[in-house]
Structures are given as C-alpha cells and as structure tokens.
Design an enzyme around this catalytic site. Structure first.
Site, PDB file in Angstrom:
ATOM      1  N   HIS A  86       0.866  -1.185   0.000  1.00  0.00           N
ATOM      2  CA  HIS A  86       0.000   0.000   0.000  1.00  0.00           C
ATOM      3  C   HIS A  86       0.906   1.239   0.000  1.00  0.00           C
ATOM      4  CE1 HIS A  86      -2.725   2.960   1.937  1.00  0.00           C
ATOM      5  NE2 HIS A  86      -3.718   2.201   1.509  1.00  0.00           N
ATOM      6  N   ASP A 127       2.971  -5.031   7.885  1.00  0.00           N
ATOM      7  CA  ASP A 127       1.778  -4.203   7.746  1.00  0.00           C
ATOM      8  C   ASP A 127       0.565  -5.127   7.869  1.00  0.00           C
ATOM      9  OD1 ASP A 127      -0.433  -2.839   6.911  1.00  0.00           O
ATOM     10  OD2 ASP A 127       0.452  -2.041   5.080  1.00  0.00           O
ATOM     11  N   GLN A 154      -4.723  -5.267   6.953  1.00  0.00           N
ATOM     12  CA  GLN A 154      -5.820  -6.109   6.457  1.00  0.00           C
ATOM     13  C   GLN A 154      -5.896  -7.455   7.172  1.00  0.00           C
ATOM     14  OE1 GLN A 154      -8.155  -5.042   4.617  1.00  0.00           O
ATOM     15  NE2 GLN A 154      -7.267  -3.231   3.648  1.00  0.00           N
ATOM     16  N   LYS A 213     -10.264  -0.583  10.843  1.00  0.00           N
ATOM     17  CA  LYS A 213     -10.495  -1.773  10.016  1.00  0.00           C
ATOM     18  C   LYS A 213     -10.812  -2.991  10.879  1.00  0.00           C
ATOM     19  CE  LYS A 213      -7.235  -0.440   6.358  1.00  0.00           C
ATOM     20  NZ  LYS A 213      -8.025   0.242   5.339  1.00  0.00           N
ATOM     21  N   CYS A 247      -4.955   2.670  -3.398  1.00  0.00           N
ATOM     22  CA  CYS A 247      -3.638   3.073  -2.890  1.00  0.00           C
ATOM     23  C   CYS A 247      -2.576   2.033  -3.225  1.00  0.00           C
ATOM     24  CB  CYS A 247      -3.662   3.349  -1.381  1.00  0.00           C
ATOM     25  SG  CYS A 247      -4.739   4.712  -0.955  1.00  0.00           S
TER      26      CYS A 247
HETATM   27  N1  C6P Z   1      -6.321   0.447   2.889  1.00  0.00           N
HETATM   28  C1  C6P Z   1      -8.251   0.155   1.417  1.00  0.00           C
HETATM   29  O1  C6P Z   1      -9.357   0.466   1.000  1.00  0.00           O
HETATM   30  P1  C6P Z   1      -4.801   3.730   7.160  1.00  0.00           P
HETATM   31  O2  C6P Z   1      -5.339   4.611   6.071  1.00  0.00           O
HETATM   32  O3  C6P Z   1      -3.596   4.316   7.829  1.00  0.00           O
HETATM   33  O4  C6P Z   1      -5.856   3.292   8.136  1.00  0.00           O
HETATM   34  O5  C6P Z   1      -4.353   2.355   6.449  1.00  0.00           O
HETATM   35  C2  C6P Z   1      -3.444   2.379   5.383  1.00  0.00           C
HETATM   36  C3  C6P Z   1      -3.268   0.989   4.832  1.00  0.00           C
HETATM   37  C4  C6P Z   1      -2.034   0.392   4.970  1.00  0.00           C
HETATM   38  N2  C6P Z   1      -1.813  -0.866   4.546  1.00  0.00           N
HETATM   39  C5  C6P Z   1      -2.779  -1.592   3.964  1.00  0.00           C
HETATM   40  C6  C6P Z   1      -2.494  -3.000   3.538  1.00  0.00           C
HETATM   41  C7  C6P Z   1      -4.055  -1.041   3.788  1.00  0.00           C
HETATM   42  O6  C6P Z   1      -5.006  -1.770   3.203  1.00  0.00           O
HETATM   43  C8  C6P Z   1      -4.296   0.280   4.217  1.00  0.00           C
HETATM   44  C9  C6P Z   1      -5.633   0.941   3.980  1.00  0.00           C
HETATM   45  C10 C6P Z   1      -7.659   0.929   2.575  1.00  0.00           C
HETATM   46  O7  C6P Z   1      -7.614  -0.779   0.938  1.00  0.00           O
HETATM   47  C11 C6P Z   1      -7.731   2.396   2.336  1.00  0.00           C
HETATM   48  S1  C6P Z   1      -6.713   2.911   0.979  1.00  0.00           S
END
Ligand code: C6P
Length: 417
Positions: free
Chosen positions: A132, A210, A213, A236, A374
């Site tokens: 991401h 990371d 998910q 999430k 992203c």
């Molecule tokens: N993905 C999606 O719709 P934040 O925005 O900090 O809570 O998470 C960022 C992020 C980092 N790593 C992974 C693997 C992610 O999936 C995400 C967030 C969302 O897929 C929003 S772009």
C-alpha cells in the site's frame, strides 16, 4: 457450481452477530444495503459504540495529568486498552504497544524515528510490489533524506503471489529493514510473514509487518511471527477511526529517538534541551485519543468473543464463493490467488471503468470500492488504471454475494459486455 456449504464454519450464529451492527440495517437508493467495503473501513458493533458513549458520559478527562477522579479513570481506561492490545498481539509487555492515528502514522513513525538512527546512504530498504502507498511513501521519504535505495520483491502478475525465487538475491545483509504487507488489500494474497521474518532475522535484517488487512481477520501473535514491528489501524477491526497501533520490540524502541515532541512524552524540560520518557509514552506526544483507545479495547473484546480463526474461516469461505461465481461469469478479470486468498476479491470487467461498476452497484445498494486502492504502482504493473473490489467481513452473507453477482450481471448487460 461448487458446493461451498460443506466448508462453511458451523456453530456460530452469524445472523445474530450481524444484528449487532446497527448501520447495516438500512436501505440505500431504495435497496437493502449490501456493505462490501470492509477492507476500506469496517463497521462498528453496538458494543463499541456504547463503550465510547459510556466513556464520554461518565469518565472523560485528560490522561496522566490530573490526580482527580475523572483523570484517574481516563488514565486507567487508556492504559487498560494498551494492556488489552498487548494481549491481542501476544506482545511481551504493554510497553511494546504505542498508540497512533493508524497504520499510516505507525509506519511514518518507524521510517522517521528508527530510520533516522539506522539507515544511511547506500543502505537498502526491501519492500514488495504488493505494498500500500502507506508502506512505500514513508520509505521513499527516508530514502530521499538518507540516500538509501528501495528494492521490491516482484509480484507474479495477476496471481498476486510474490516471486520468492528472488528472495536469496534480494534479501541480503545490505538490507536494513524488510517492510512487507501481511494481506494485500488489492490481491487478497496472504504472505508467509513468519517464514519471511525468520529469513530476515537470520541475516540480522529488521522487519515490519503491515497487518492493516489481517489484524481484524485472523489471529496474530507477534512472538511467533518474529517481526520487529507490526502495525494496524483501529477502524479496520471494528474500532474508531483515528486509532492505530505500532507494536515494536522493547529493545528496538529503546534505540529510537522521539517522533514528535510535546506534552506527555517528557521527563524534564529545560530551555535548551529535554529528557524524554521511554516507549511507549515517549512516542505519544500530546493528548492521545482516549475515547478511541476505549473503543479499540471494546472492538478487540468483541473480535475475540467471535474468535479470529472463526472469522478468518468465514471470510475466506465468502471470498472463495465470490471468486468462483465471478469467474463463472466470463469477461471478468480476477486478481489474486485462486485459492488460499483472504476475504476480498478485486476484478475488472473488459473495458468498463471500475468507477462505472462501483457507481452502478451503488444504485443497487451494493457498496464496493473502485480505484487503485492506494496500490498505484501495482495497478500499473497489472496494466489497469483501477479495479473494483468486494471485501467481506463476518457480518456479510452468501445472499449478499449472490446479490453482488446479480448486480455485476446487470452491469455487464448494461454495457453489452
Ligand atoms: N487500505 C483500502 O481500502 P490507514 O489509512 O492508515 O488506516 O491504512 C493504510 C493501509 C495500509 N496498509 C494496507 C495493507 C491497507 O489496506 C491500508 C488501507 C484501505 O484498501 C484504504 S486505501
């Protein structure tokens, strides 16, 4: 068609759990809401909403400052959330848990603070092509500051699987940190993180996982994963927006300078210099998101009552069902592994733009995500500007997958595909 029923986890009243989520009981554009966008942000059960309301109605004050009753209650609640998070991840001590705004801030904290101490010109930062933007850009910024370079483990095309045959060549002692995603938010790939962290550790390479998910979808144990850092977002995993977690090994935190300066993170301040607290408080400058931590605590309790392995089995079953039904339609290009995938499915439909798919699905009450999620460089590698994504959680049902398929068929018919 495949018989998925025999794989469905038994013994959990999923319908009753779904009723814990008040937001799901509504109509959108005159149709029952089918929420298939939990990878972007999950919904919240009543227990989390109530925990936050209760905190604001009864206990709110600032933390760590006052010695009055409400401040003590707020501090106790905030620190209890830290203890709960340590248990959620099987960290050795709550001192290994820093609260942040989310995954993005957690990675920025590591890249800025740890990076400034340990990365220099010529060093390598190893990532994967599944990352991401939140796990690319903070490292690009660090590389620009230090003269380090970024190297990526390639993805094997639409399969979404990493080309681990390149690992020996790419994961070398020149790598300072290997930062990798656990579950890809576009491909649904589940990376073998424990194995990869072990390979890195054997070479003395630091690791960051990371888990944005994965944290709310499967059991996580940082000690058996063997990572140095692990990050995720509260929103999430049924928790409040603006909450996040940075797990770091205590001895690694001890080598890191502060990320931000301000109140709460100091032992003593003088006109010219100051002395800082150790982790975790040394990384939490200013008034923290106390109500957020309270909500996150309730979210973790809720998830563990359902059982994260149980959730994983449920989500995987729905994703496998959706993947198979979509693949039977024709004209649909599916991304990610055909088997052993996490609870999300991304696809494109001939030359129909993903935004058209998502806009039309919305008219039928079905909430999808469309775009590059992203993962711009990854989409560029796949040769598509965007994809449509359905992502599942334990409150979703097979009937909702059937509705998705009906809607996709209608969209195909509309565009004559
Ligand atoms: N993905 C999606 O719709 P934040 O925005 O900090 O809570 O998470 C960022 C992020 C980092 N790593 C992974 C693997 C992610 O999936 C995400 C967030 C969302 O897929 C929003 S772009």
């Amino acid at each position: 068609m495949h018989d998925f029923a025999k794989h469905a986890p038994a013994g959990t009243d999923w319908a009753a759990l779904r009723r814990d989520f008040p937001i799901l009981d509504q109509q959108v554009h005159g149709q029952p809401l089918v929420y298939l966008d939990s990878a972007a942000s999950s919904q919240r059960p009543r227990a989390v909403i109530d925990a936050i309301s209760h905190y604001y109605e009864h206990d709110h004050s600032n933390v760590h400052r006052g010695i009055h009753e409400l401040s003590n209650r707020a501090t106790t609640a905030y620190e209890a959330a830290r203890v709960r998070t340590a248990a959620f991840l099987n960290a050795r001590t709550p001192n290994e848990i820093v609260f942040t705004k989310g995954t993005t801030e957690s990675i920025n904290l590591v890249a800025t603070s740890w990076g400034s101490q340990h990365v220099k010109a010529g060093d390598t930062i190893l990532l994967t092509e599944l990352e991401h933007h939140a796990n690319i850009i903070p490292w690009q910024l660090l590389a620009a500051r230090t003269g380090a370079k970024l190297v990526y483990i390639p993805v094997l095309g639409d399969s979404g699987v990493l080309d681990l045959s390149r690992l020996d060549e790419l994961l070398t002692p020149a790598v300072k940190i290997f930062s990798l995603v656990h579950i890809s938010n576009t491909m649904g790939t589940i990376n073998p993180v424990a194995e990869l962290c072990a390979r890195a550790r054997a070479l003395g390479v630091m690791t960051l996982v990371d888990a944005a998910q994965s944290a709310g979808h499967l059991p996580l144990d940082v000690q058996s994963l063997g990572c140095d850092f692990l990050v995720f977002s509260g929103h999430k995993i049924l928790g409040p927006t603006g909450t996040g977690v940075l797990y770091g090994r205590e001895e690694v935190f001890a080598t890191m300078p502060p990320y931000q300066g301000g109140g709460e993170m100091i032992v003593r301040v003088d006109w010219q210099e100051s002395k800082f607290k150790p982790a975790p408080h040394g990384f939490e400058a200013g008034t923290p998101h106390v109500a957020g931590a309270v909500g996150l605590h309730a979210a973790m309790d809720y998830l563990d009552n359902v059982g994260r392995q149980n959730i994983f089995d449920h989500d995987r079953d729905l994703a496998a069902y959706a993947y198979t039904r979509l693949s039977e339609l024709g004209g649909i290009r599916l991304f990610g592994p055909g088997t052993d995938r996490a609870g999300l499915v991304s696809f494109t439909m001939d030359d129909v733009h993903a935004h058209d798919i998502v806009t039309m699905a919305d008219q039928h009450g079905v909430a999808l995500r469309g775009g590059h999620h992203c993962n711009q460089p990854l989409h560029r590698k796949l040769g598509v500007p965007s994809s449509a994504r359905a992502s599942f959680y334990f409150y979703n049902t097979r009937d909702e997958v059937d509705t998705l398929i009906e809607v996709v068929e209608k969209i195909r018919a509309f565009f004559n595909r």
